[in-house]
Design an enzyme around this catalytic site. Structure first.
Site, PDB file in Angstrom:
ATOM      1  CG  HIS A 487      -1.779   1.173   1.380  1.00  0.00           C
ATOM      2  ND1 HIS A 487      -3.120   1.161   1.079  1.00  0.00           N
ATOM      3  CD2 HIS A 487      -1.502   2.434   1.794  1.00  0.00           C
ATOM      4  CE1 HIS A 487      -3.629   2.364   1.287  1.00  0.00           C
ATOM      5  NE2 HIS A 487      -2.661   3.160   1.738  1.00  0.00           N
ATOM      6  CD  GLU A 488       1.582   3.567   3.687  1.00  0.00           C
ATOM      7  OE1 GLU A 488       1.747   4.625   3.065  1.00  0.00           O
ATOM      8  OE2 GLU A 488       0.536   3.323   4.339  1.00  0.00           O
TER       9      GLU A 488
HETATM   10 ZN    ZN Z   1      -2.804   5.208   2.050  1.00  0.00          ZN
END
Ligand code: ZN
Length: 702
Positions: A487-488
């Site tokens: 995600h990051e």
């Molecule tokens: Zn995010």
């Protein structure tokens, strides 16, 4: 323009040449930067920027026929200089939160807020930008330039540029107050989280806890020179106990401690209570909205978003609730039946839900988060992630050990494409004392053209809070944590693979908040693709990749309790949005001071699947909306999930590693950053507007 006002990107020598924070042409010199450098550097840059702006608004050209180079480019330069200093200070405040750095940061925050308010209310500057706006066709400004100008004009209006002088003062006072309140709110949560710990010397009390979590707790005790184990409210530890600890008393104790942080409840009752701060934040935001002519703060928030109106957001949330709630109720009934039949538990307490949930998952799918850990040593996951980014977007990622870092476990990487350097990033992946919890991406440097042939390349901070390696064991991630890393990294790619040339449109800058989670949530999909899992997994001892049967079980378990998971996010989003729609400037008096908890109870009557304990003060640590930028914007997660599920359906159709689809996504969305509005970019890629169906199918809710 006067030459003394045309700052080079490095600071002039007469100002604190010894201040390492002012070395703007290099990456931050972390080992040299000390807390005492922060305020002088900030003051220096603010002074220089103010001089520059004063010159810009009296420049004859800007008074009659401004062009990009006479007005916007110098503003972009000024913003970049400040961003370099302030992003470094903010980063250190987040990852090295010593009392000195926190004090320096806290002292500077009002200076920054004042500067931005002053800039946003600068009537002369506003008129200059308005003049430039009127010349966009004549000057044949490109799409990004037009988008930036319209964003800037909106920001001026939202900063109260058109207000009368007395209202302007009121507005600035509110902004300053809000900035302090948010900062204090976050500090209270951090302090309350840190204050609680429990030393356990009898290992039997930790029965059920996985070995990795016990090792981490042993390490934590050792660091404090204690015997046995130290449990803390750091998320990996809290999560491990809630999911696995057989000892219900221990689970209850930690559940109470976590759910009552910064409140009037439990062992630190009243010490960091955020209740009054919440009330004042809400009333101040309502006043700001009223001053700007909006009905409420939710309307103001939506003015900057991809969503077209508050009504659209409310309808969107209601629609998803109507699809998810029945599934969540079914899942909970199933969990209750399981606990009753197998464990003779007549009723589940709130602190039992995750624990029995994990047991039911194990029984249904014969797979647990913990047993997957051994297959996800962090280095394998990283290499697999880089390989996936390479196949999708043609980027090469290589470790660079020359950069200065703030902790020995921090790593630095360079990204290149076709042999050309493109960007760099820092990986700060492990929990550490004095580091804020959670995971996030932040900008260190933005992509910009600095001279006709010279580019400043983007640099990102990618920060997570995984359990660190212990002794001779590498850090082993749960699949949830792998997803967080992806995600990051997705945010990072958005920031780093941009082809925009102005700070205000590069990467995530200028991207509507409710669209900003699209690239990050999109990346999560690859954590579930069998082919990708082969790349990111390998048993840390025997090096075997994830066995086929375990993989199958994992995929089968993917949508386990998807309804409950979805409802949790929807509850946060609905609560946040309602709160900011309904709060008024007289909130505490008018509502008897119980406005927030009453509203939360009303929201839960529509969203919850079981009764929450009365002592819970979840709102007191809801930093996203009270200390972060998600006010009336928490719905953005779900909104962007719809976008990302929709986009991923194209990848799924073409083949998840289809390079042509990857290239199209890169060129039409990632690279464009904030250079055009989010709906236009989305529609350009998908050939139509977003549709909620893909998300419901992905979560098994349709
Ligand atoms: Zn995010």
């Amino acid at each position: 323009m006067q030459s003394d006002l045309t700052l080079s990107n490095s600071a002039p020598d007469e100002f604190s040449p010894q201040n390492p924070l002012l070395s703007l042409d290099t990456l931050p010199l972390f080992t040299a930067i000390k807390a005492e450098h922060i305020q002088p550097a900030v003051e220096h840059i603010l002074l220089a920027n103010r001089k520059l702006i004063a010159a810009l608004i009296t420049e004859p050209k800007n008074l009659c026929d401004p062009d990009w180079d006479s007005l916007m480019q110098p503003l972009d330069d000024a913003e970049d200089r400040l961003d370099k200093i302030w992003s470094t200070a903010s980063h250190l405040n987040g990852v090295m939160n010593t009392p000195e750095i926190r004090a320096a940061y806290d002292n500077c925050q009002p200076l920054i807020t004042d500067y931005h308010s002053e800039l946003g209310q600068n009537q002369q500057l506003y008129q200059c930008v308005q003049r430039l706006h009127d010349r966009t066709d004549e000057l044949r400004l490109d799409t990004s330039q037009r988008k930036i100008i319209s964003d800037v004009l909106l920001e001026f209006r939202l900063a109260g540029v058109s207000l009368d002088e007395d209202k302007k003062q009121l507005f600035m006072g509110l902004e300053r107050r809000l900035s302090k309140l948010s900062n204090d709110f976050g500090n209270n949560v951090l302090d309350a989280t840190r204050a609680w710990s429990k030393n356990i010397t009898d290992e039997a009390e930790l029965s059920g806890l996985p070995e990795t979590s016990k090792a981490a707790a042993r390490e934590a005790a050792k660091q404090k020179k204690l015997d046995g184990y130290l449990l803390t409210l750091d998320f990996p530890c809290y999560f491990a106990v809630m999911n696995n600890a057989d000892n219900a008393v221990l689970r209850e104790e930690m559940y109470r401690a976590f759910g009552t942080r910064a409140s009037d409840q439990d062992s630190f009752a009243g010490k960091w209570d955020n209740k009054l701060k919440i009330d004042e934040i809400l009333t101040s935001r309502a006043q700001l909205a009223t001053l700007l002519g909006y009905d409420n703060y939710a309307e103001l928030s939506v003015a900057r978003k991809m969503a077209s109106s508050a009504t659209q957001v409310s309808a969107f949330l209601q629609d998803l609730i109507s699809h998810s709630h029945p599934a969540a109720l079914r899942e909970y009934a199933e969990l209750e039946a399981f606990a009753r039949e197998k464990y003779q538990l007549s009723e589940l307490n709130a602190w039992d839900v995750s624990y029995y949930g994990e047991k039911l998952r194990k029984q249904s799918f014969d797979v647990s988060q913990e047993e997957l850990r051994v297959y996800f040593p962090v280095d394998t996951v990283k290499q697999g992630l880089f390989e996936i980014a390479n196949r999708l977007y043609g980027v090469e990622i290589a470790r660079n050990s020359r950069a200065d870092v703030w902790d020995e476990l921090v790593e630095f990487y360079d990204i290149s494409r076709d042999g050309q350097p493109v960007a760099s990033f820092y990986f700060d992946l492990f929990t550490r004392e004095g580091k804020r919890g959670g995971a996030w991406m932040a900008s260190c440097r933005n992509r910009r053209q600095v001279e006709s042939t010279k580019w400043q390349l983007p640099v990102a901070y990618l920060t997570c809070n995984f359990g660190p390696p212990t002794g001779s064991e590498p850090a082993l991630l749960t699949h949830n944590e792998v997803t967080t890393l992806f995600h990051e990294f997705g945010h990072g790619l958005h920031h780093m693979l941009t082809s925009e040339q102005y700070l205000r449109s590069a990467g995530i800058n200028g991207v509507a908040w409710d669209a900003v989670e699209l690239p990050s949530q999109l990346m999560e999909n690859w954590c579930w693709q069998p082919q990708a899992l082969g790349m990111i997994s390998s048993h840390y001892l025997n090096k075997k990749s994830l066995p086929a049967d375990l993989l199958e079980k994992m995929l089968a378990a993917k949508n386990y309790q998807a309804g409950m998971k979805s409802m949790r996010q929807l509850e946060f989003a609905f609560f946040d949005f309602q709160l900011h729609q309904m709060a008024t400037a007289e909130l505490p008096q008018q509502q008897g001071g119980e406005f927030v908890s009453d509203l939360l109870a009303r929201v839960r009557s529509q969203t919850a699947v079981y009764a929450m304990p009365d002592f819970l003060r979840f709102q007191n640590s809801f930093s996203h909306i009270f200390a972060g930028g998600y006010a009336a914007g928490y719905y953005s997660y779900k909104w962007a999930e719809v976008l990302s599920a929709d986009v991923f359906s194209r990848f799924a159709g073409a083949g998840v590693f289809d390079a042509a689809t990857g290239a199209e996504f890169l060129n039409k969305i990632l690279a464009r950053g904030g250079g055009a509005d989010a709906l236009t970019l989305f529609t350009d890629f998908m050939g139509r507007e977003p549709d909620v169906g893909a998300l419901l199918r992905q979560d098994g809710l349709r």
